[in-house]
Design a protein around this motif. Structure first.
Motif, PDB file in Angstrom:
ATOM      1  N   ALA A  27      -3.663   2.651   5.847  1.00  0.00           N
ATOM      2  CA  ALA A  27      -3.927   2.965   4.442  1.00  0.00           C
ATOM      3  C   ALA A  27      -4.908   1.978   3.829  1.00  0.00           C
ATOM      4  N   GLU A  28      -5.477   2.370   2.699  1.00  0.00           N
ATOM      5  CA  GLU A  28      -6.218   1.441   1.859  1.00  0.00           C
ATOM      6  C   GLU A  28      -5.208   0.511   1.183  1.00  0.00           C
ATOM      7  N   ALA A  58      -9.440   6.536   9.974  1.00  0.00           N
ATOM      8  CA  ALA A  58      -8.659   5.318   9.761  1.00  0.00           C
ATOM      9  C   ALA A  58      -9.338   4.092  10.349  1.00  0.00           C
ATOM     10  N   TYR A  88       1.069   4.069  -2.856  1.00  0.00           N
ATOM     11  CA  TYR A  88       0.798   5.474  -2.531  1.00  0.00           C
ATOM     12  C   TYR A  88       1.875   6.368  -3.135  1.00  0.00           C
ATOM     13  N   ILE A  93     -11.463   2.226   7.876  1.00  0.00           N
ATOM     14  CA  ILE A  93     -10.709   1.371   6.963  1.00  0.00           C
ATOM     15  C   ILE A  93     -10.384   0.043   7.637  1.00  0.00           C
ATOM     16  N   SER A 119      -4.663   4.207  -2.289  1.00  0.00           N
ATOM     17  CA  SER A 119      -5.429   5.389  -2.718  1.00  0.00           C
ATOM     18  C   SER A 119      -5.677   6.369  -1.583  1.00  0.00           C
ATOM     19  N   VAL A 120      -5.704   5.864  -0.355  1.00  0.00           N
ATOM     20  CA  VAL A 120      -5.903   6.707   0.829  1.00  0.00           C
ATOM     21  C   VAL A 120      -4.875   6.300   1.876  1.00  0.00           C
ATOM     22  N   MET A 121      -4.260   7.292   2.500  1.00  0.00           N
ATOM     23  CA  MET A 121      -3.326   7.008   3.581  1.00  0.00           C
ATOM     24  C   MET A 121      -3.483   8.045   4.681  1.00  0.00           C
ATOM     25  N   TYR A 122      -3.614   7.563   5.904  1.00  0.00           N
ATOM     26  CA  TYR A 122      -3.638   8.438   7.073  1.00  0.00           C
ATOM     27  C   TYR A 122      -2.324   8.263   7.822  1.00  0.00           C
ATOM     28  N   SER A 128       0.831  -1.215   0.000  1.00  0.00           N
ATOM     29  CA  SER A 128       0.000   0.000   0.000  1.00  0.00           C
ATOM     30  C   SER A 128       0.857   1.254   0.000  1.00  0.00           C
ATOM     31  N   GLN A 129       1.945   1.246   0.779  1.00  0.00           N
ATOM     32  CA  GLN A 129       2.804   2.427   0.833  1.00  0.00           C
ATOM     33  C   GLN A 129       3.546   2.628  -0.487  1.00  0.00           C
ATOM     34  N   ARG A 131      -9.794  10.569  12.500  1.00  0.00           N
ATOM     35  CA  ARG A 131      -9.687  11.064  11.120  1.00  0.00           C
ATOM     36  C   ARG A 131     -10.330  10.116  10.098  1.00  0.00           C
TER      37      ARG A 131
END
Length: 313
Positions: free
Chosen positions: A264-265, A299, A138, A302, A269-272, A134-135, A297
């Motif tokens: 993250a997703e 997370a 991203y 997810i 696509s989405v990361m907190y 995921s990272q 936030r």
């Protein structure tokens, strides 16, 4: 404990045996009068090699059978990779010691480049870690993430046999087994955040076994324990596992503790991400707090959704 034989439970992989033998030698260095032997225990995670961990149960697969042997008093202690440990420890057991941490970073092993930024468009990257995948996505949505299981040597060989551009492994395992010279680059934790407890060992024992706890006191490393306990408190609060791209990395300087955390997703696509600082006096409070901030936030949504999806597959 002044004499006798200590039995250490361990998985049978090359890395697990290296880690268990390291603990064995440390104990004998401080207590030469004690005999130490290894008990190799095959775990569910060792039997399932062709399916991503996220689809078959996650972290607990590598410790369950060893913990059962510990509770049955067949062994005195167990040596695990800390990153394999679920957030919850079974009733009656405890983390008795955390030795000094090896390098916590992930390692890039690549054929034609020297850093992530130089990977070609659409490069194929071998990793079965949702956290790593995921990272990477991203940072580089163009990358092609390929599943990769097996021991360290097997994964490195797949770089050629499966025509991959790169694989990503934990630097600690490679260095412990003498593969450090094959690391192309150690990836900055701010670029690719490590798994909770990555690079650290967990020595697990029974809560009521004061003799074993005393035996391990000489190899316990308080600074490492401080950072790992913060990371594990984050993991426990989020109730995350291998089904969720989740990471945390804490660093201690003097009495100050800093923790970075990420959820993250799977597709990146989405990361907190969050960073918090506090005193080292209560690392678990800081780890729990950074998890709460990420939950606020979004997370947490997810985490719950991905865990539920994993249960249904």
């Amino acid at each position: 404990m002044t004499s006798g034989t200590i039995r250490i439970g361990t998985r049978g992989s090359q890395l697990a045996l290296w880690q268990a033998n390291w603990v064995k030698h440390q104990i004998q260095a401080h207590h030469p009068e004690i005999s130490v032997e290894l008990a190799v225990i095959k775990t569910s995670g060792d039997k399932i090699l062709d399916v991503p961990l996220a689809k078959v149960g996650g972290k607990g697969l590598f410790v369950k059978e060893i913990e059962e042997a510990l509770l049955a008093e067949d062994i005195h202690m167990a040596v695990h990779s800390m990153k394999d440990m679920p957030g919850e420890i079974p009733e009656g057991l405890c983390i008795a010691a955390i030795p000094v941490r090896e390098n916590p970073c992930d390692a890039l092993i690549a054929r034609n480049v020297t850093k992530i930024e130089d990977l070609p468009q659409g490069a194929s990257i071998g990793t079965s870690s949702l956290r790593r995948g995921s990272q990477m996505l991203y940072l580089r949505p163009d990358l092609d993430i390929r599943p990769l299981r097996g021991n360290i040597d097997t994964r490195i060989k797949k770089l050629e046999s499966e025509n991959l551009d790169a694989v990503i492994l934990a630097a600690a395992g490679m260095m412990r087994l003498g593969f450090g010279d094959q690391i192309t680059a150690k990836i900055d934790p701010q670029t690719l955040m490590p798994a909770v407890g990555q690079g650290a060992l967990c020595i697990e024992a029974r809560k009521n076994d004061a003799e074993t706890a005393d035996l391990l006191s000489a190899i316990h490393h308080p600074d490492t324990a401080c950072t790992v306990l913060a990371e594990r408190a984050f993991l426990k609060r989020l109730q995350g596992g291998c089904q969720v791209p989740i990471a945390a990395f804490a660093q201690k300087q003097g009495r100050q503790l800093t923790i970075n955390a990420m959820v993250a997703e799977i597709d990146g696509s989405v990361m907190y991400r969050e960073q918090m600082q506090g005193t080292a006096d209560d690392p678990e409070k800081l780890g729990t707090a950074v998890a709460g901030r990420l939950i606020d936030r979004g997370a947490g949504d997810i985490v719950q959704r991905l865990i539920e999806e994993a249960r249904q597959t």
